[in-house]
Design a protein around this motif. Structure first.
Motif, short mmCIF file in Angstrom:
data_model
loop_
_atom_site.label_atom_id
_atom_site.label_comp_id
_atom_site.label_asym_id
_atom_site.label_seq_id
_atom_site.Cartn_x
_atom_site.Cartn_y
_atom_site.Cartn_z
N PHE A 33 0.81 -1.22 0.00
CA PHE A 33 0.00 0.00 0.00
C PHE A 33 0.84 1.27 0.00
CE2 PHE A 33 -2.42 -3.34 2.22
CZ PHE A 33 -3.50 -3.46 1.34
N THR A 34 2.13 1.14 -0.26
CA THR A 34 3.00 2.31 -0.29
C THR A 34 3.81 2.30 -1.59
OG1 THR A 34 4.77 1.12 0.88
CG2 THR A 34 3.23 2.42 2.20
N ALA A 35 4.19 3.49 -2.03
CA ALA A 35 5.02 3.60 -3.22
C ALA A 35 6.44 3.13 -2.90
CB ALA A 35 5.04 5.04 -3.71
N LYS A 36 7.13 2.67 -3.92
CA LYS A 36 8.49 2.18 -3.75
C LYS A 36 9.43 3.33 -3.42
CE LYS A 36 12.11 -0.27 -6.34
NZ LYS A 36 12.43 -0.92 -7.64
N THR A 37 10.20 3.17 -2.37
CA THR A 37 11.24 4.13 -2.01
C THR A 37 12.54 3.38 -1.77
OG1 THR A 37 10.67 4.05 0.34
CG2 THR A 37 9.61 5.76 -0.99
N ILE A 38 13.64 4.08 -1.95
CA ILE A 38 14.96 3.47 -1.83
C ILE A 38 15.84 4.37 -0.96
CG2 ILE A 38 17.04 2.74 -3.08
CD1 ILE A 38 15.26 2.17 -5.48
N SER A 39 16.61 3.75 -0.07
CA SER A 39 17.52 4.49 0.81
C SER A 39 18.93 3.95 0.66
CB SER A 39 17.08 4.37 2.27
OG SER A 39 15.78 4.88 2.46
N PHE A 40 19.91 4.85 0.68
CA PHE A 40 21.32 4.45 0.71
C PHE A 40 22.12 5.59 1.32
CE2 PHE A 40 20.46 6.36 -3.38
CZ PHE A 40 21.53 7.23 -3.60
N LYS A 42 23.04 8.42 3.38
CA LYS A 42 22.19 9.35 4.13
C LYS A 42 20.94 9.75 3.36
CE LYS A 42 25.42 12.48 4.49
NZ LYS A 42 26.14 13.72 4.90
N TYR A 43 20.70 9.11 2.23
CA TYR A 43 19.70 9.60 1.30
C TYR A 43 18.51 8.66 1.15
CZ TYR A 43 24.03 11.98 0.28
OH TYR A 43 25.21 12.67 0.41
N THR A 44 17.33 9.26 0.96
CA THR A 44 16.10 8.48 0.77
C THR A 44 15.28 9.11 -0.36
OG1 THR A 44 16.01 7.89 3.12
CG2 THR A 44 13.97 7.64 1.85
N THR A 45 14.78 8.28 -1.25
CA THR A 45 13.92 8.81 -2.30
C THR A 45 12.50 8.95 -1.77
OG1 THR A 45 13.29 6.62 -3.16
CG2 THR A 45 15.29 7.62 -4.06
N ALA A 46 11.82 10.02 -2.20
CA ALA A 46 10.39 10.13 -1.93
C ALA A 46 9.63 9.36 -3.00
CB ALA A 46 9.98 11.61 -1.91
N ASP A 47 8.30 9.43 -2.98
CA ASP A 47 7.50 8.66 -3.93
C ASP A 47 7.86 9.03 -5.37
OD1 ASP A 47 6.30 7.77 -1.68
OD2 ASP A 47 4.35 8.68 -2.04
N ARG A 48 7.95 8.02 -6.21
CA ARG A 48 8.16 8.21 -7.64
C ARG A 48 6.80 8.50 -8.29
NH1 ARG A 48 7.81 5.52 -12.51
NH2 ARG A 48 9.66 5.37 -13.84
N LYS A 49 6.72 9.60 -9.03
CA LYS A 49 5.48 10.00 -9.67
C LYS A 49 5.67 10.06 -11.18
CE LYS A 49 4.33 12.85 -5.65
NZ LYS A 49 4.09 14.24 -5.16
N ASN A 50 4.68 9.60 -11.93
CA ASN A 50 4.78 9.64 -13.38
C ASN A 50 4.63 11.06 -13.90
OD1 ASN A 50 5.11 6.85 -13.61
ND2 ASN A 50 2.91 6.49 -13.69
N GLY A 51 5.30 11.37 -15.01
CA GLY A 51 5.18 12.67 -15.64
C GLY A 51 6.22 13.66 -15.15
#
Length: 220
Positions: A33-40, A42-51
């Motif tokens: 129920f959550t969008a894919k996020t990746i951490s490495f 000190k960094y973390t991606t927020a939700d990936r959005k199309n467009g």
């Protein structure tokens, strides 16, 4: 065959260690129920959005392909703790009026470029762009230049190789970021991603720019 594979892997790992890179853990959160996020690191991606959510940043590209956008966050960074990333594919012809490194300028017209624009919340970092071409496995065998990460403040050469895979293959493509002839970061995207960073010689603002570029490779 097994011995040759192990010898190649050992040689590659040794070369990496000599280049002063440290492998950092990569964590993937991809729940139901959550969008894919990746951490490495000190960094973390927020939700990936199309467009594209900042059209002005890619206005010269008329028909972006498979476009997406996201943010890279760093809670512990003293500056540049957030970067907005626009990513897309586009034919080479879209860059006909823009200056390119010779390795990209001479790419076949039907070669789709992977193009990203990075805009840090800290205005002193300016706007960066990364342009990558599709590589042949012969290019990968020789770790040839795949593209460039650049801004008015400086640039990183990006090379790509298959040294963690099999010769003459596209297995485990590893992108390396080169600054002043020194490899300062590397990444293998895919199902089992790996990330390396130079934790000693890269400035914090350089690290988050490179991290944002690598995050786009992880999420594409």
């Amino acid at each position: 065959m097994l011995f040759r594979t192990l010898l190649l892997l050992f040689s590659t790992l040794t070369a990496v260690a000599q280049k002063g890179l440290t492998e950092v853990p990569v964590s993937i959160n991809d729940g139901w129920f959550t969008a894919k996020t990746i951490s490495f690191d000190k960094y973390t991606t927020a939700d990936r959005k199309n467009g594209i959510d900042q059209p002005a940043s890619v206005s010269f590209i008329k028909n972006p392909i498979d476009a997406f956008n996201f943010q890279l966050l760093c809670d512990t960074c003293k500056q540049a703790n957030k970067v907005q990333i626009q990513a897309l594919y586009t034919p080479h012809i879209a860059f006909s009026d823009r200056s390119l490194p010779s390795v990209l300028e001479h790419t076949a017209e039907n070669n789709k470029f992977f193009y990203i624009v990075l805009q840090a919340a800290d205005s002193s970092l300016g706007s960066w762009e990364m342009i990558l071409r599709n590589m042949t496995y012969l290019d990968l065998n020789e770790n040839k230049q795949a593209g460039i990460l650049r801004s008015s403040l400086g640039e990183f050469k990006v090379t790509a190789n298959n040294h963690f895979g099999i010769v003459n293959s596209y297995e485990n493509i590893r992108y390396e970021f080169v600054f002043r002839k020194k490899v300062v970061a590397a990444i293998i995207p895919g199902k089992n991603p790996r990330v390396w960073l130079d934790l000693n010689n890269l400035k914090e603002e350089q690290r988050i720019v490179v991290a944002a570029a690598m995050a786009a490779l992880l999420l594409r």
